[in-house]
Enzyme design. Structure first.
Site, PDB file in Angstrom:
ATOM      1  N   SER A  46      28.205  37.674  46.333  1.00 48.56           N
ATOM      2  CA  SER A  46      28.671  36.281  46.216  1.00 48.56           C
ATOM      3  C   SER A  46      28.112  35.466  47.377  1.00 48.56           C
ATOM      4  O   SER A  46      27.903  35.994  48.477  1.00 48.56           O
ATOM      5  CB  SER A  46      30.204  36.230  46.275  1.00 48.56           C
ATOM      6  OG  SER A  46      30.644  34.903  46.533  1.00 48.56           O
TER       7      SER A  46
ATOM      8  N   TYR B 234      37.630  39.006  50.479  1.00 48.38           N
ATOM      9  CA  TYR B 234      36.544  38.889  49.492  1.00 48.38           C
ATOM     10  C   TYR B 234      35.186  38.795  50.198  1.00 48.38           C
ATOM     11  O   TYR B 234      34.215  39.443  49.797  1.00 48.38           O
ATOM     12  CB  TYR B 234      36.815  37.647  48.649  1.00 48.38           C
ATOM     13  CG  TYR B 234      35.892  37.411  47.481  1.00 48.38           C
ATOM     14  CD1 TYR B 234      36.170  37.943  46.224  1.00 48.38           C
ATOM     15  CD2 TYR B 234      34.760  36.608  47.604  1.00 48.38           C
ATOM     16  CE1 TYR B 234      35.328  37.690  45.131  1.00 48.38           C
ATOM     17  CE2 TYR B 234      33.923  36.351  46.526  1.00 48.38           C
ATOM     18  CZ  TYR B 234      34.220  36.891  45.291  1.00 48.38           C
ATOM     19  OH  TYR B 234      33.393  36.639  44.212  1.00 48.38           O
TER      20      TYR B 234
END
Ligand code: CAA
Ligand code: NAP
Length: 247
Positions: free
Chosen positions: A141, A154
């Site tokens: 990401s 995350y």
């Protein structure tokens, strides 16, 4: 040449669906792996068939669970033969500022988004190496590349995905198996639509292209990475983020 088999985790989510469709168009046999608690499998399959994708295999299992990953791959191999392409795509968010983050929110994200790569890749990498051809594609990401407030769990997991990709790429480089990551920016899926509306608007305002990505733009990149022509690319992290962040 026999039909190549592509195993996609998180296959029934936003990116996963687009990746499965891109691979089906490329002529691969697609194994769509989904979470055992996902209760819309039949509706998803019906929707895919309606769109012309009638030949998806399905297996259920939690990617955070090593034994479940072994069972999913065994089941898929029995039906379609060994996997040639693995996309580690399943993922979750548990966003919270670090001051308020609980240990279970940290653990859930690390095990689903990072330990899952150990769990799944273990099932296929040695067999790909023995065969002399394979493609492992890991979904990182932009927030693993740049960091994101509210996502220490995350961002850590997705940065870990990049480190894993670089290390394993070196180990498999002489075996015909490439290992790459893609680092998408904000894509219009359920995961992003869960962000509070005003916060999402302020994020989109910072994206130079002023829009979210489309899932099929991620599918197209996976399609390239899975192809024979991508055979010289390994250990790479491909940023695809509308200009949000450059390395
Ligand atoms: N940087 C630094 N500080 C920030 C900040 C930022 N970007 N945004 C908010 N803050 C601060 C506020 O100023 C406030 O500070 P004070 O307490 O000193 O006033 C504090 O953080 C607010 O904290 P709260 O815990 O009360 O915040 P909240 O509960 O309202 O929201 C959050 C926290 C859920 C993390 C929310 O900020 C959020 O959703 N942020 C977006 C995170 C994000 O981008 N997630 C992406 C999800 S999609 C995805 O992950 C896909 C992908 O790969 C791109
Ligand atoms: P999504 O629509 O929520 O899809 C995620 C999929 O993963 C869902 O099908 C989900 O199943 C599955 N999943 C979650 N936990 C699992 C587990 N333990 N075992 C098996 N499957 C599990 O989100 P998405 O946006 O497509 O995300 C796909 C990947 O892209 C994730 O790794 C995400 O971090 C990454 N990514 C997304 C964006 C974005 O902006 N959307 C940006 C960068 C990277 P259930 O629905 O049943 O939970």
């Amino acid at each position: 040449m026999t039909q190549r088999v592509a195993f996609v985790t998180g296959a029934m989510g936003g990116l996963g669906t687009a990746i499965c469709q891109a691979f089906a168009k490329d002529g691969y046999k697609v194994v769509a792996a989904y979470h055992p608690e996902f209760d819309n499998k039949d509706a998803w399959l019906a929707e895919m068939a309606e769109a012309g994708f009638k030949d998806f295999g399905c297996v259920a299992g939690d990617v955070a669970d090593l034994a479940a990953c072994a069972a999913m791959v065994t089941e898929a191999e029995a039906a379609d033969g060994p996997d040639d392409i693995l996309v580690n795509n399943a993922g979750i968010t548990r966003d919270r500022m670090f001051a308020k983050m609980e240990k279970d929110q940290w653990d859930a994200v690390i095990s689903t988004n990072l330990t899952s790569l150990f769990n799944m890749t273990k099932q296929v990498s040695a067999k790909m190496a023995a065969k002399g051809w394979g493609r492992i594609i890991n979904i990182s990401s932009v927030n693993g590349v740049k960091g994101q407030a509210g996502q220490s769990n995350y961002s850590a997991a997705k940065a870990g995905v990049i480190g894993f990709t670089k290390a394993l790429a070196q180990e498999l480089a002489t075996k015909g198996v490439t290992v790459n990551a893609i680092a998408p920016g904000y894509v219009a899926t359920k995961m992003v639509m869960a962000i509070r509306e005003d916060i999402l608007k302020s994020i989109v305002d910072t994206i130079p292209m002023r829009r979210l990505a489309k899932p099929e733009e991620m599918g197209a990149l996976c399609s390239y990475l899975a192809s024979d022509l991508a055979g010289y690319m390994t250990g790479a992290t491909l940023n695809i983020n509308g200009g949000l962040h450059f390395q």
